[in-house]
Design a protein around this motif. Sequence first.
Motif, PDB file in Angstrom:
ATOM      1  N   GLY A 103     -17.039  76.301  13.980  1.00 48.39           N
ATOM      2  CA  GLY A 103     -15.547  76.539  13.987  1.00 48.39           C
ATOM      3  C   GLY A 103     -14.794  75.589  14.827  1.00 48.39           C
ATOM      4  O   GLY A 103     -13.384  75.169  14.582  1.00 48.39           O
ATOM      5  N   GLY A 104     -15.020  75.330  16.008  1.00 50.91           N
ATOM      6  CA  GLY A 104     -14.228  74.747  17.039  1.00 50.91           C
ATOM      7  C   GLY A 104     -14.220  73.041  16.415  1.00 50.91           C
ATOM      8  O   GLY A 104     -13.349  72.572  16.580  1.00 50.91           O
ATOM      9  N   CYS A 105     -15.310  72.592  15.796  1.00 52.14           N
ATOM     10  CA  CYS A 105     -15.144  71.163  15.179  1.00 52.14           C
ATOM     11  C   CYS A 105     -14.284  71.352  14.147  1.00 52.14           C
ATOM     12  O   CYS A 105     -13.537  70.129  13.754  1.00 52.14           O
ATOM     13  N   LYS A 106     -14.524  72.321  13.247  1.00 51.78           N
ATOM     14  CA  LYS A 106     -13.568  72.357  11.918  1.00 51.78           C
ATOM     15  C   LYS A 106     -11.977  72.458  12.709  1.00 51.78           C
ATOM     16  O   LYS A 106     -11.109  71.993  11.805  1.00 51.78           O
ATOM     17  N   ALA A 107     -11.740  72.989  13.710  1.00 52.84           N
ATOM     18  CA  ALA A 107     -10.322  73.416  14.089  1.00 52.84           C
ATOM     19  C   ALA A 107      -9.808  71.763  14.724  1.00 52.84           C
ATOM     20  O   ALA A 107      -8.405  71.600  14.354  1.00 52.84           O
ATOM     21  N   LEU A 108     -10.691  71.130  14.709  1.00 48.86           N
ATOM     22  CA  LEU A 108      -9.974  69.567  15.220  1.00 48.86           C
ATOM     23  C   LEU A 108      -9.346  68.983  14.095  1.00 48.86           C
ATOM     24  O   LEU A 108      -8.579  68.389  14.366  1.00 48.86           O
ATOM     25  N   PHE A 109      -9.581  69.448  12.893  1.00 46.74           N
ATOM     26  CA  PHE A 109      -8.773  69.078  11.570  1.00 46.74           C
ATOM     27  C   PHE A 109      -7.639  69.869  10.921  1.00 46.74           C
ATOM     28  O   PHE A 109      -6.868  69.626  10.263  1.00 46.74           O
ATOM     29  N   MET A 110      -7.423  70.979  11.974  1.00 49.68           N
ATOM     30  CA  MET A 110      -6.509  71.825  11.601  1.00 49.68           C
ATOM     31  C   MET A 110      -5.005  71.458  12.261  1.00 49.68           C
ATOM     32  O   MET A 110      -4.925  70.688  13.098  1.00 49.68           O
ATOM     33  N   PRO A 115      -1.429  72.220  14.183  1.00 50.45           N
ATOM     34  CA  PRO A 115      -0.913  72.862  15.152  1.00 50.45           C
ATOM     35  C   PRO A 115      -0.678  74.443  14.706  1.00 50.45           C
ATOM     36  O   PRO A 115      -1.044  75.447  15.471  1.00 50.45           O
ATOM     37  N   ASP A 116       0.103  74.565  13.905  1.00 48.43           N
ATOM     38  CA  ASP A 116       0.417  75.781  13.221  1.00 48.43           C
ATOM     39  C   ASP A 116      -0.440  76.751  12.947  1.00 48.43           C
ATOM     40  O   ASP A 116      -0.346  77.824  12.905  1.00 48.43           O
ATOM     41  N   GLU A 117      -1.561  76.312  12.474  1.00 49.02           N
ATOM     42  CA  GLU A 117      -2.796  77.051  12.022  1.00 49.02           C
ATOM     43  C   GLU A 117      -3.687  77.664  13.244  1.00 49.02           C
ATOM     44  O   GLU A 117      -4.411  78.381  13.163  1.00 49.02           O
ATOM     45  N   LEU A 118      -3.328  76.938  14.441  1.00 47.18           N
ATOM     46  CA  LEU A 118      -3.939  77.537  15.715  1.00 47.18           C
ATOM     47  C   LEU A 118      -3.075  78.271  16.664  1.00 47.18           C
ATOM     48  O   LEU A 118      -3.136  78.359  17.959  1.00 47.18           O
ATOM     49  N   VAL A 119      -1.833  78.672  16.118  1.00 48.06           N
ATOM     50  CA  VAL A 119      -0.954  79.182  16.948  1.00 48.06           C
ATOM     51  C   VAL A 119      -1.301  80.512  17.848  1.00 48.06           C
ATOM     52  O   VAL A 119      -0.690  80.715  18.534  1.00 48.06           O
ATOM     53  N   THR A 120      -2.097  81.156  16.754  1.00 45.99           N
ATOM     54  CA  THR A 120      -2.718  82.698  17.555  1.00 45.99           C
ATOM     55  C   THR A 120      -3.640  82.239  18.659  1.00 45.99           C
ATOM     56  O   THR A 120      -4.216  83.079  19.216  1.00 45.99           O
ATOM     57  N   PRO A 164      -3.893  79.748  21.493  1.00 44.60           N
ATOM     58  CA  PRO A 164      -3.232  78.595  22.023  1.00 44.60           C
ATOM     59  C   PRO A 164      -4.225  77.940  23.229  1.00 44.60           C
ATOM     60  O   PRO A 164      -4.305  76.886  23.653  1.00 44.60           O
ATOM     61  N   HIS A 165      -5.038  78.899  23.745  1.00 46.11           N
ATOM     62  CA  HIS A 165      -5.891  78.155  24.765  1.00 46.11           C
ATOM     63  C   HIS A 165      -7.107  77.734  24.193  1.00 46.11           C
ATOM     64  O   HIS A 165      -7.728  76.763  24.693  1.00 46.11           O
ATOM     65  N   MET A 166      -7.629  77.916  22.945  1.00 48.28           N
ATOM     66  CA  MET A 166      -8.576  77.278  22.237  1.00 48.28           C
ATOM     67  C   MET A 166      -8.138  75.948  21.962  1.00 48.28           C
ATOM     68  O   MET A 166      -8.619  74.922  22.050  1.00 48.28           O
ATOM     69  N   ARG A 167      -6.635  76.034  21.571  1.00 47.69           N
ATOM     70  CA  ARG A 167      -6.180  74.720  20.868  1.00 47.69           C
ATOM     71  C   ARG A 167      -6.171  73.475  22.131  1.00 47.69           C
ATOM     72  O   ARG A 167      -6.406  72.405  21.957  1.00 47.69           O
ATOM     73  N   LYS A 168      -5.914  74.298  23.310  1.00 45.68           N
ATOM     74  CA  LYS A 168      -5.626  73.203  24.485  1.00 45.68           C
ATOM     75  C   LYS A 168      -6.987  72.830  24.943  1.00 45.68           C
ATOM     76  O   LYS A 168      -7.430  71.743  25.255  1.00 45.68           O
ATOM     77  N   TRP A 169      -8.225  73.789  24.906  1.00 45.27           N
ATOM     78  CA  TRP A 169      -9.494  73.306  25.169  1.00 45.27           C
ATOM     79  C   TRP A 169      -9.879  72.138  24.191  1.00 45.27           C
ATOM     80  O   TRP A 169     -10.569  71.322  24.729  1.00 45.27           O
ATOM     81  N   LEU A 170      -9.584  72.202  23.058  1.00 44.15           N
ATOM     82  CA  LEU A 170     -10.035  71.153  21.906  1.00 44.15           C
ATOM     83  C   LEU A 170      -9.486  69.891  22.079  1.00 44.15           C
ATOM     84  O   LEU A 170      -9.663  69.020  21.507  1.00 44.15           O
ATOM     85  N   GLU A 171      -8.401  70.028  23.087  1.00 43.62           N
ATOM     86  CA  GLU A 171      -7.886  68.434  23.237  1.00 43.62           C
ATOM     87  C   GLU A 171      -8.903  67.584  23.896  1.00 43.62           C
ATOM     88  O   GLU A 171      -8.778  66.354  24.094  1.00 43.62           O
ATOM     89  N   LEU A 172     -10.031  68.214  24.692  1.00 39.63           N
ATOM     90  CA  LEU A 172     -11.030  67.685  25.103  1.00 39.63           C
ATOM     91  C   LEU A 172     -11.976  66.713  24.225  1.00 39.63           C
ATOM     92  O   LEU A 172     -12.628  66.018  24.559  1.00 39.63           O
TER      93      LEU A 172
END
Length: 208
Positions: free
Chosen positions: A104-111, A113-118, A120-128
Amino acid sequence: MKELFEGVIHFNQKDFEEHEELFKELGKKQNPHTLFIGCADSRVVPNLITRTLPGELFVVRNIANIVPMYRESGEYLATTSAIEFALMILNVKSIVICGHSNCGGCKALFMEPDELVTVPHMRKWLELSACVKPQVMKMMNGEDNLAKREWLTEQVNVVHQLRHLMTYPTVKKKVKSGELNVYGWHYIIETGEVFNYNFATETFEKIE
Protein backbone atom coordinates in the motif's frame (compact mmCIF):
# COMPACT_ATOMS: atom_id res chain seq x y z
CA MET A 1 -10.02 -9.18 21.08
CA LYS A 2 -11.36 -12.61 22.02
CA GLU A 3 -9.15 -14.20 19.37
CA LEU A 4 -6.07 -12.46 20.79
CA PHE A 5 -6.76 -13.63 24.33
CA GLU A 6 -7.37 -17.17 23.13
CA GLY A 7 -4.11 -16.94 21.21
CA VAL A 8 -2.22 -16.00 24.36
CA ILE A 9 -3.71 -18.97 26.20
CA HIS A 10 -2.74 -21.32 23.37
CA PHE A 11 0.78 -19.86 23.36
CA ASN A 12 1.17 -20.41 27.10
CA GLN A 13 -0.17 -23.97 26.97
CA LYS A 14 1.51 -25.19 23.79
CA ASP A 15 4.08 -23.04 21.99
CA PHE A 16 5.82 -21.74 25.12
CA GLU A 17 6.10 -25.21 26.60
CA GLU A 18 7.62 -26.57 23.38
CA HIS A 19 10.38 -23.94 23.53
CA GLU A 20 10.57 -23.42 27.30
CA GLU A 21 14.36 -23.77 27.51
CA LEU A 22 14.84 -21.33 24.66
CA PHE A 23 12.65 -18.74 26.34
CA LYS A 24 14.57 -19.17 29.61
CA GLU A 25 17.78 -18.29 27.77
CA LEU A 26 16.13 -15.41 25.94
CA GLY A 27 14.92 -14.08 29.28
CA LYS A 28 18.56 -13.30 30.10
CA LYS A 29 19.76 -11.83 26.80
CA GLN A 30 19.23 -11.61 23.06
CA ASN A 31 21.78 -12.37 20.38
CA PRO A 32 20.07 -11.96 16.99
CA HIS A 33 22.15 -12.59 13.88
CA THR A 34 20.05 -10.44 11.53
CA LEU A 35 18.38 -7.05 11.46
CA PHE A 36 15.18 -7.45 9.41
CA ILE A 37 13.74 -4.17 8.09
CA GLY A 38 10.29 -4.82 6.70
CA CYS A 39 6.95 -3.25 5.99
CA ALA A 40 4.37 -2.93 8.77
CA ASP A 41 1.89 -4.78 6.55
CA SER A 42 0.02 -7.44 8.54
CA ARG A 43 0.65 -10.04 5.83
CA VAL A 44 4.42 -9.87 6.17
CA VAL A 45 5.57 -12.10 9.04
CA PRO A 46 9.40 -12.14 9.21
CA ASN A 47 9.83 -15.24 11.40
CA LEU A 48 7.33 -17.19 9.32
CA ILE A 49 8.98 -16.26 6.00
CA THR A 50 12.48 -17.11 7.26
CA ARG A 51 11.51 -19.99 9.59
CA THR A 52 13.47 -18.44 12.44
CA LEU A 53 12.90 -18.79 16.17
CA PRO A 54 12.46 -16.01 18.72
CA GLY A 55 15.81 -14.36 19.36
CA GLU A 56 17.19 -14.74 15.84
CA LEU A 57 15.79 -11.60 14.18
CA PHE A 58 15.88 -8.01 15.40
CA VAL A 59 12.90 -6.57 13.54
CA VAL A 60 12.09 -3.01 12.45
CA ARG A 61 8.83 -2.41 10.60
CA ASN A 62 7.37 0.74 9.09
CA ILE A 63 5.31 1.89 6.11
CA ALA A 64 6.96 0.67 2.86
CA ASN A 65 10.10 -0.71 4.60
CA ILE A 66 11.84 2.65 4.36
CA VAL A 67 15.33 3.42 5.66
CA PRO A 68 15.83 7.17 6.19
CA MET A 69 19.21 8.42 5.01
CA TYR A 70 21.70 8.81 7.83
CA ARG A 71 21.84 12.13 9.62
CA GLU A 72 22.63 13.31 13.12
CA SER A 73 19.62 14.93 14.69
CA GLY A 74 17.96 15.90 17.94
CA GLU A 75 14.68 14.49 16.64
CA TYR A 76 13.18 11.15 17.64
CA LEU A 77 14.47 8.76 14.98
CA ALA A 78 12.88 5.34 15.39
CA THR A 79 14.26 3.41 12.42
CA THR A 80 17.66 5.09 12.61
CA SER A 81 18.03 4.35 16.32
CA ALA A 82 17.02 0.71 15.76
CA ILE A 83 19.70 0.32 13.07
CA GLU A 84 22.22 1.93 15.41
CA PHE A 85 21.27 -0.42 18.26
CA ALA A 86 21.40 -3.50 16.03
CA LEU A 87 24.88 -2.64 14.78
CA MET A 88 26.56 -1.16 17.82
CA ILE A 89 24.98 -3.10 20.70
CA LEU A 90 23.72 -6.37 19.20
CA ASN A 91 26.46 -6.63 16.57
CA VAL A 92 24.23 -8.28 13.97
CA LYS A 93 26.00 -9.93 11.04
CA SER A 94 23.34 -9.33 8.38
CA ILE A 95 20.72 -6.76 7.42
CA VAL A 96 17.73 -7.62 5.24
CA ILE A 97 15.48 -4.96 3.73
CA CYS A 98 12.31 -6.76 2.68
CA GLY A 99 9.67 -5.28 0.41
CA HIS A 100 6.55 -7.17 -0.64
CA SER A 101 3.83 -7.51 -3.26
CA ASN A 102 0.64 -5.42 -3.11
CA CYS A 103 2.37 -2.82 -0.92
CA GLY A 104 0.00 0.00 0.00
CA GLY A 105 2.85 2.39 0.74
CA CYS A 106 4.35 1.87 -2.70
CA LYS A 107 0.94 2.33 -4.33
CA ALA A 108 0.55 5.61 -2.46
CA LEU A 109 3.62 6.99 -4.27
CA PHE A 110 1.39 7.31 -7.35
CA MET A 111 -1.57 8.93 -5.57
CA GLU A 112 -2.42 12.62 -5.75
CA PRO A 113 -1.84 14.73 -2.59
CA ASP A 114 -5.58 15.19 -2.04
CA GLU A 115 -6.00 11.40 -1.92
CA LEU A 116 -3.69 11.30 1.09
CA VAL A 117 -5.19 14.22 2.99
CA THR A 118 -6.37 11.96 5.85
CA VAL A 119 -2.86 10.48 6.35
CA PRO A 120 -0.54 13.52 6.46
CA HIS A 121 2.18 11.77 8.46
CA MET A 122 2.29 8.84 6.07
CA ARG A 123 2.39 11.24 3.13
CA LYS A 124 5.37 13.01 4.72
CA TRP A 125 7.08 9.67 5.45
CA LEU A 126 6.75 8.58 1.82
CA GLU A 127 8.74 11.64 0.72
CA LEU A 128 11.75 9.49 1.62
CA SER A 129 10.88 7.35 -1.43
CA ALA A 130 9.92 10.22 -3.73
CA CYS A 131 12.68 9.36 -6.23
CA VAL A 132 11.16 5.91 -6.83
CA LYS A 133 8.18 7.11 -8.91
CA PRO A 134 10.11 8.94 -11.66
CA GLN A 135 12.54 6.04 -12.02
CA VAL A 136 9.71 3.54 -12.39
CA MET A 137 7.90 5.75 -14.90
CA LYS A 138 11.08 5.93 -16.97
CA MET A 139 11.42 2.14 -16.84
CA MET A 140 7.78 1.72 -17.91
CA ASN A 141 8.45 3.89 -20.98
CA GLY A 142 4.77 4.73 -21.42
CA GLU A 143 3.56 1.15 -21.05
CA ASP A 144 0.10 0.87 -19.47
CA ASN A 145 0.57 -2.17 -17.25
CA LEU A 146 -0.51 -1.63 -13.63
CA ALA A 147 0.74 -5.02 -12.40
CA LYS A 148 4.19 -4.43 -13.89
CA ARG A 149 4.34 -0.92 -12.43
CA GLU A 150 3.45 -2.26 -8.99
CA TRP A 151 6.13 -4.98 -9.18
CA LEU A 152 8.78 -2.51 -10.38
CA THR A 153 7.87 0.07 -7.73
CA GLU A 154 8.27 -2.43 -4.91
CA GLN A 155 11.65 -3.61 -6.20
CA VAL A 156 13.01 -0.16 -7.04
CA ASN A 157 11.96 0.99 -3.57
CA VAL A 158 14.01 -1.81 -1.97
CA VAL A 159 17.05 -0.79 -4.02
CA HIS A 160 16.69 2.82 -2.94
CA GLN A 161 16.45 1.79 0.72
CA LEU A 162 19.64 -0.24 0.29
CA ARG A 163 21.32 2.92 -0.97
CA HIS A 164 20.00 4.86 2.00
CA LEU A 165 21.33 2.15 4.32
CA MET A 166 24.80 2.55 2.87
CA THR A 167 24.83 6.20 3.98
CA TYR A 168 25.20 4.96 7.57
CA PRO A 169 28.92 5.20 8.40
CA THR A 170 28.90 2.05 10.53
CA VAL A 171 27.08 0.05 7.84
CA LYS A 172 29.54 1.20 5.19
CA LYS A 173 32.53 0.41 7.41
CA LYS A 174 31.30 -3.06 8.41
CA VAL A 175 30.32 -4.05 4.88
CA LYS A 176 33.75 -2.98 3.61
CA SER A 177 35.53 -5.00 6.31
CA GLY A 178 33.37 -8.07 5.69
CA GLU A 179 31.76 -7.95 9.14
CA LEU A 180 28.29 -7.27 7.73
CA ASN A 181 26.23 -8.58 4.82
CA VAL A 182 23.36 -6.56 3.36
CA TYR A 183 20.43 -8.01 1.38
CA GLY A 184 17.39 -6.67 -0.44
CA TRP A 185 14.33 -8.94 -0.74
CA HIS A 186 11.02 -8.82 -2.57
CA TYR A 187 8.45 -11.13 -0.98
CA ILE A 188 5.44 -12.23 -3.06
CA ILE A 189 2.55 -12.80 -0.66
CA GLU A 190 0.32 -14.89 -2.92
CA THR A 191 3.04 -17.39 -3.92
CA GLY A 192 5.41 -17.31 -0.95
CA GLU A 193 8.35 -16.62 -3.29
CA VAL A 194 11.20 -14.38 -2.17
CA PHE A 195 13.50 -12.65 -4.64
CA ASN A 196 16.98 -11.52 -3.53
CA TYR A 197 18.71 -8.49 -5.07
CA ASN A 198 21.94 -9.28 -6.92
CA PHE A 199 24.19 -6.24 -6.59
CA ALA A 200 26.40 -7.37 -9.46
CA THR A 201 23.63 -7.79 -12.06
CA GLU A 202 21.24 -5.26 -10.45
CA THR A 203 18.39 -7.75 -10.72
CA PHE A 204 16.19 -9.68 -8.30
CA GLU A 205 16.68 -13.45 -8.35
CA LYS A 206 14.37 -16.03 -6.82
CA ILE A 207 15.76 -17.71 -3.71
CA GLU A 208 15.65 -21.46 -4.34
